[in-house]
Design a protein around this motif. Structure first.
Motif, mmCIF file in Angstrom:
data_model
loop_
_atom_site.group_PDB
_atom_site.id
_atom_site.type_symbol
_atom_site.label_atom_id
_atom_site.label_comp_id
_atom_site.label_asym_id
_atom_site.label_seq_id
_atom_site.Cartn_x
_atom_site.Cartn_y
_atom_site.Cartn_z
ATOM 1 N N SER A 29 -50.658 16.202 46.250
ATOM 2 C CA SER A 29 -51.085 15.886 47.616
ATOM 3 C C SER A 29 -52.008 16.967 48.141
ATOM 4 N N VAL A 30 -51.631 18.225 47.923
ATOM 5 C CA VAL A 30 -52.496 19.329 48.353
ATOM 6 C C VAL A 30 -53.856 19.194 47.676
ATOM 7 N N ASN A 31 -53.825 18.975 46.382
ATOM 8 C CA ASN A 31 -55.066 18.838 45.628
ATOM 9 C C ASN A 31 -55.922 17.696 46.168
ATOM 10 N N ALA A 32 -55.312 16.543 46.422
ATOM 11 C CA ALA A 32 -56.035 15.377 46.913
ATOM 12 C C ALA A 32 -56.657 15.642 48.282
ATOM 13 N N ILE A 33 -55.947 16.351 49.126
ATOM 14 C CA ILE A 33 -56.477 16.657 50.457
ATOM 15 C C ILE A 33 -57.637 17.645 50.341
ATOM 16 N N GLU A 34 -57.460 18.671 49.499
ATOM 17 C CA GLU A 34 -58.525 19.666 49.326
ATOM 18 C C GLU A 34 -59.795 19.040 48.753
ATOM 19 N N THR A 35 -59.622 18.157 47.801
ATOM 20 C CA THR A 35 -60.791 17.557 47.164
ATOM 21 C C THR A 35 -61.286 16.333 47.934
ATOM 22 N N GLY A 36 -60.668 16.054 49.084
ATOM 23 C CA GLY A 36 -61.153 14.993 49.956
ATOM 24 C C GLY A 36 -60.853 13.584 49.503
ATOM 25 N N ARG A 37 -59.878 13.436 48.621
ATOM 26 C CA ARG A 37 -59.570 12.079 48.179
ATOM 27 C C ARG A 37 -58.857 11.289 49.257
ATOM 28 N N TYR A 38 -58.090 11.955 50.105
ATOM 29 C CA TYR A 38 -57.580 11.288 51.300
ATOM 30 C C TYR A 38 -57.219 12.281 52.383
ATOM 31 N N ASP A 39 -57.011 11.795 53.582
ATOM 32 C CA ASP A 39 -56.672 12.631 54.726
ATOM 33 C C ASP A 39 -55.161 12.710 54.875
ATOM 34 N N PRO A 40 -54.660 13.847 55.327
ATOM 35 C CA PRO A 40 -53.221 13.951 55.559
ATOM 36 C C PRO A 40 -52.801 13.072 56.730
ATOM 37 N N SER A 41 -51.517 12.743 56.780
ATOM 38 C CA SER A 41 -50.980 12.054 57.952
ATOM 39 C C SER A 41 -51.000 13.050 59.111
ATOM 40 N N LEU A 42 -50.833 12.548 60.332
ATOM 41 C CA LEU A 42 -50.832 13.439 61.491
ATOM 42 C C LEU A 42 -49.684 14.452 61.426
ATOM 43 N N PRO A 43 -48.469 14.029 61.078
ATOM 44 C CA PRO A 43 -47.377 15.004 60.977
ATOM 45 C C PRO A 43 -47.677 16.112 59.968
ATOM 46 N N LEU A 44 -48.260 15.752 58.837
ATOM 47 C CA LEU A 44 -48.599 16.774 57.847
ATOM 48 C C LEU A 44 -49.698 17.693 58.365
ATOM 49 N N ALA A 45 -50.656 17.127 59.074
ATOM 50 C CA ALA A 45 -51.725 17.941 59.671
ATOM 51 C C ALA A 45 -51.139 18.980 60.618
ATOM 52 N N PHE A 46 -50.122 18.591 61.365
ATOM 53 C CA PHE A 46 -49.463 19.540 62.271
ATOM 54 C C PHE A 46 -48.762 20.641 61.479
ATOM 55 N N ARG A 47 -48.110 20.274 60.384
ATOM 56 C CA ARG A 47 -47.427 21.280 59.565
ATOM 57 C C ARG A 47 -48.428 22.272 59.006
ATOM 58 N N ILE A 48 -49.590 21.757 58.575
ATOM 59 C CA ILE A 48 -50.639 22.628 58.031
ATOM 60 C C ILE A 48 -51.125 23.591 59.105
ATOM 61 N N ALA A 49 -51.405 23.049 60.284
ATOM 62 C CA ALA A 49 -51.892 23.885 61.381
ATOM 63 C C ALA A 49 -50.868 24.959 61.746
ATOM 64 N N ASP A 50 -49.605 24.559 61.809
ATOM 65 C CA ASP A 50 -48.542 25.514 62.132
ATOM 66 C C ASP A 50 -48.475 26.621 61.090
#
Lengths: 67, 67
Positions: A29-50
């Motif tokens: 999932s981390v790899n897919a988000i970094e390489t732009g294959r898909y966007d994280p869900s909003l809850p995951l985006a919050f966890r990343i920001a935190d």
DNA sequence: CCCATATGGAAAGCTTGGTTGACATTCCGC
DNA sequence: GCGGAATGTCAACCAAGCTTTCCATATGGG
């Protein structure tokens, strides 16, 4: 949707695996988000920001925005 | 994930239908997000924030956060 | 040359986000 | 009381996020 995940991770010298564990998601999932294959869900985006102590807007940018 | 969508919408006296059209989603999606049945995708969260001229953090709050 | 670590990515499957269409309820103006 | 607008919800469906397993490549140390 582009993101600065790879940079933030590199600044801390974390592997994708390290980051995945801190976010409680799979390494793929981390790899897919970094390489732009898909966007994280909003809850995951919050966890990343935190985790990085930043706002979502400081990490993710919507290319459709007229900034 | 709780959000202030209903309040922001009420401040502008928009119906769910009005808001749905501005966000380019169905009325049922707006309703589901307002009633907390599910969270928007990250791209949709950005569109919502842009529409109201606020940040995502000003509209959505992650209950798991230790603020 | 081996081996371990890091990364990229594909396939299959489950879960969640989002759509369409339909129906029920409430409320307000006529 | 009736009709229309607004809201809540359900079922069925498709799309996107996420997992697990697997494979490939690169790179650096012994």
């Amino acid at each position: 949707m582009i993101n600065r995940l790879r940079v933030l991770r590199a600044e801390r010298a974390w592997s994708q695996q390290d980051l995945a564990e801190r976010l409680d998601v799979s390494r793929q999932s981390v790899n897919a988000i970094e390489t732009g294959r898909y966007d994280p869900s909003l809850p995951l985006a919050f966890r990343i920001a935190d985790l990085f102590g930043l706002t979502i807007e400081e990490i993710f940018t919507n290319p459709n925005r007229k900034d």
